[in-house]
Scaffold this motif. Sequence first.
Motif, PDB file in Angstrom:
ATOM      1  N   LEU A   1      38.423  32.718  51.827  1.00 28.64           N
ATOM      2  CA  LEU A   1      37.243  33.143  50.915  1.00 28.64           C
ATOM      3  C   LEU A   1      37.204  31.916  49.808  1.00 28.64           C
ATOM      4  CD1 LEU A   1      37.898  36.643  50.142  1.00 28.64           C
ATOM      5  CD2 LEU A   1      36.540  35.754  51.752  1.00 28.64           C
ATOM      6  N   THR A   2      38.095  31.042  49.827  1.00 31.23           N
ATOM      7  CA  THR A   2      38.012  29.754  48.774  1.00 31.23           C
ATOM      8  C   THR A   2      37.547  28.428  49.567  1.00 31.23           C
ATOM      9  OG1 THR A   2      40.274  29.499  49.062  1.00 31.23           O
ATOM     10  CG2 THR A   2      39.757  30.908  47.276  1.00 31.23           C
TER      11      THR A   2
ATOM     12  N   ASN B   1      25.721  37.825  53.268  1.00 25.42           N
ATOM     13  CA  ASN B   1      24.664  38.855  52.595  1.00 25.42           C
ATOM     14  C   ASN B   1      23.385  38.693  52.901  1.00 25.42           C
ATOM     15  OD1 ASN B   1      27.125  39.254  50.799  1.00 25.42           O
ATOM     16  ND2 ASN B   1      26.622  37.835  49.361  1.00 25.42           N
TER      17      ASN B   1
ATOM     18  N   SER C   1      30.727  38.910  52.293  1.00 27.85           N
ATOM     19  CA  SER C   1      31.651  39.790  52.123  1.00 27.85           C
ATOM     20  C   SER C   1      32.695  40.019  53.326  1.00 27.85           C
ATOM     21  CB  SER C   1      31.169  41.065  51.636  1.00 27.85           C
ATOM     22  OG  SER C   1      30.314  41.784  52.719  1.00 27.85           O
ATOM     23  N   VAL C   2      33.698  40.493  52.922  1.00 26.46           N
ATOM     24  CA  VAL C   2      34.624  40.952  54.171  1.00 26.46           C
ATOM     25  C   VAL C   2      34.351  42.385  54.417  1.00 26.46           C
ATOM     26  CG1 VAL C   2      37.232  41.137  54.581  1.00 26.46           C
ATOM     27  CG2 VAL C   2      36.465  39.243  53.030  1.00 26.46           C
TER      28      VAL C   2
ATOM     29  N   LYS D   1      32.971  33.320  49.505  1.00 26.85           N
ATOM     30  CA  LYS D   1      32.970  34.525  48.733  1.00 26.85           C
ATOM     31  C   LYS D   1      31.686  34.845  47.904  1.00 26.85           C
ATOM     32  CE  LYS D   1      35.350  35.128  45.160  1.00 26.85           C
ATOM     33  NZ  LYS D   1      36.527  35.447  44.064  1.00 26.85           N
ATOM     34  N   ASP D   2      30.886  34.002  47.835  1.00 29.13           N
ATOM     35  CA  ASP D   2      29.603  34.131  47.100  1.00 29.13           C
ATOM     36  C   ASP D   2      28.494  34.243  48.041  1.00 29.13           C
ATOM     37  OD1 ASP D   2      31.031  33.645  44.714  1.00 29.13           O
ATOM     38  OD2 ASP D   2      30.360  31.421  44.683  1.00 29.13           O
TER      39      ASP D   2
ATOM     40  N   LEU E   1      43.331  35.237  54.370  1.00 29.09           N
ATOM     41  CA  LEU E   1      42.297  35.782  53.757  1.00 29.09           C
ATOM     42  C   LEU E   1      41.801  34.948  52.387  1.00 29.09           C
ATOM     43  CD1 LEU E   1      39.800  37.699  53.123  1.00 29.09           C
ATOM     44  CD2 LEU E   1      41.783  39.425  52.460  1.00 29.09           C
ATOM     45  N   GLN E   2      42.899  34.878  51.579  1.00 29.12           N
ATOM     46  CA  GLN E   2      42.798  33.936  50.511  1.00 29.12           C
ATOM     47  C   GLN E   2      42.172  32.730  50.689  1.00 29.12           C
ATOM     48  OE1 GLN E   2      46.156  33.656  47.932  1.00 29.12           O
ATOM     49  NE2 GLN E   2      45.196  32.985  46.309  1.00 29.12           N
TER      50      GLN E   2
ATOM     51  N   LEU F   1      33.600  38.499  58.443  1.00 27.97           N
ATOM     52  CA  LEU F   1      32.767  38.044  57.301  1.00 27.97           C
ATOM     53  C   LEU F   1      31.228  38.646  57.472  1.00 27.97           C
ATOM     54  CD1 LEU F   1      34.419  34.908  56.276  1.00 27.97           C
ATOM     55  CD2 LEU F   1      34.784  36.825  55.513  1.00 27.97           C
TER      56      LEU F   1
ATOM     57  N   ARG G   1      30.906  28.721  47.789  1.00 29.79           N
ATOM     58  CA  ARG G   1      31.739  29.390  48.262  1.00 29.79           C
ATOM     59  C   ARG G   1      31.440  30.347  48.911  1.00 29.79           C
ATOM     60  NH1 ARG G   1      35.073  31.053  42.872  1.00 29.79           N
ATOM     61  NH2 ARG G   1      32.815  31.927  42.543  1.00 29.79           N
TER      62      ARG G   1
END
Length: 328
Positions: A21-22, A205, A41-42, A37-38, A17-18, A202, A35
Amino acid sequence: MDIRHTHSGRRRAATVLQLVLTVALTVPAAASAERIKDIASVAGVRSNPLIGYGLVVGLDGSGDQTSQAPFTVQTLRNMLQQLGVTIPPDVNPQLKNVAAVSVQAELPPFAKPGQAIDVTVSSIGNSTSLRGGALLMTPLRGADGEVYAIAQGNLVVSGLGASGRDGSRIVVNVPSTGRIPSGALVERLVVNAFAQRPTLTLNLNAPDFTSASRVTARINESFGAQLASTVDAVAVTHGSMVVTISEELLVSQPPPFADGPGAQTVVVPDSSITVEQPEGRMFLLGRGVTLHDIVQAVNAVGAAPADLVAILEALKQAGALQAELIVI
């Protein structure tokens, strides 16, 4: 979008997961990157709103007017009674330094008992300012009614209000609302089965096929395996309804030898309404379909032009169609 991982334990799941997201999403046409994560969302990782009701004390004469907000006195009586102090029934305290407030907070995902979270305090009576006040111990409850945090502390109020004897008044910002940084302690852990799931989902957005494909390709490129896949298939159904209204004019004649106001020949309308709803059909659009494929599939079920436009608009709103629709 699903990302599969093996059942080698929670530690590897957290590591995946880490890393996911990066990962940077590279746009071929430009040198910039976003990125993940931007832009996504999970699924299953979300905050939970909390709310509570309490009292703010220590105000400088700007509290609730008890004659117009009797619930403030009632709350104070109940609190003092729990502390072993009983106010005689014939005594009606005229408070000027107490205000009834609502307390709001967001419980972050994976928050552990003992962690501190920020709270927002707002007056629900007629208090003119909460500046200088302190919130008494207030339980914060979730949507299920359970207490998840306890709030207490001194308020930080950015608003300011001042008034004169002639009724003039000036207000800067909102003095009836304040915040308490780290003003609540988490008391209960929210149960979440996220760590036991075999996949990570994921949610973009802004739903977009192109972005989903690029995210999938970038993740697989980083890990060197087909871990990620897009879920782009779309099922479409659209029905129609035909309403038919038929009207006839009938002549109503009175009986023979009838006399009186009702003994007249009149024309009476006779209406008949029928509703016909043909059987709707559903068709599945797989990944990578073109606008030509969509139009052919819709025309195959006999949809009218207006129905075709409605289906295309629904697909675009759902992010399943990347096209500019111009309706004339």
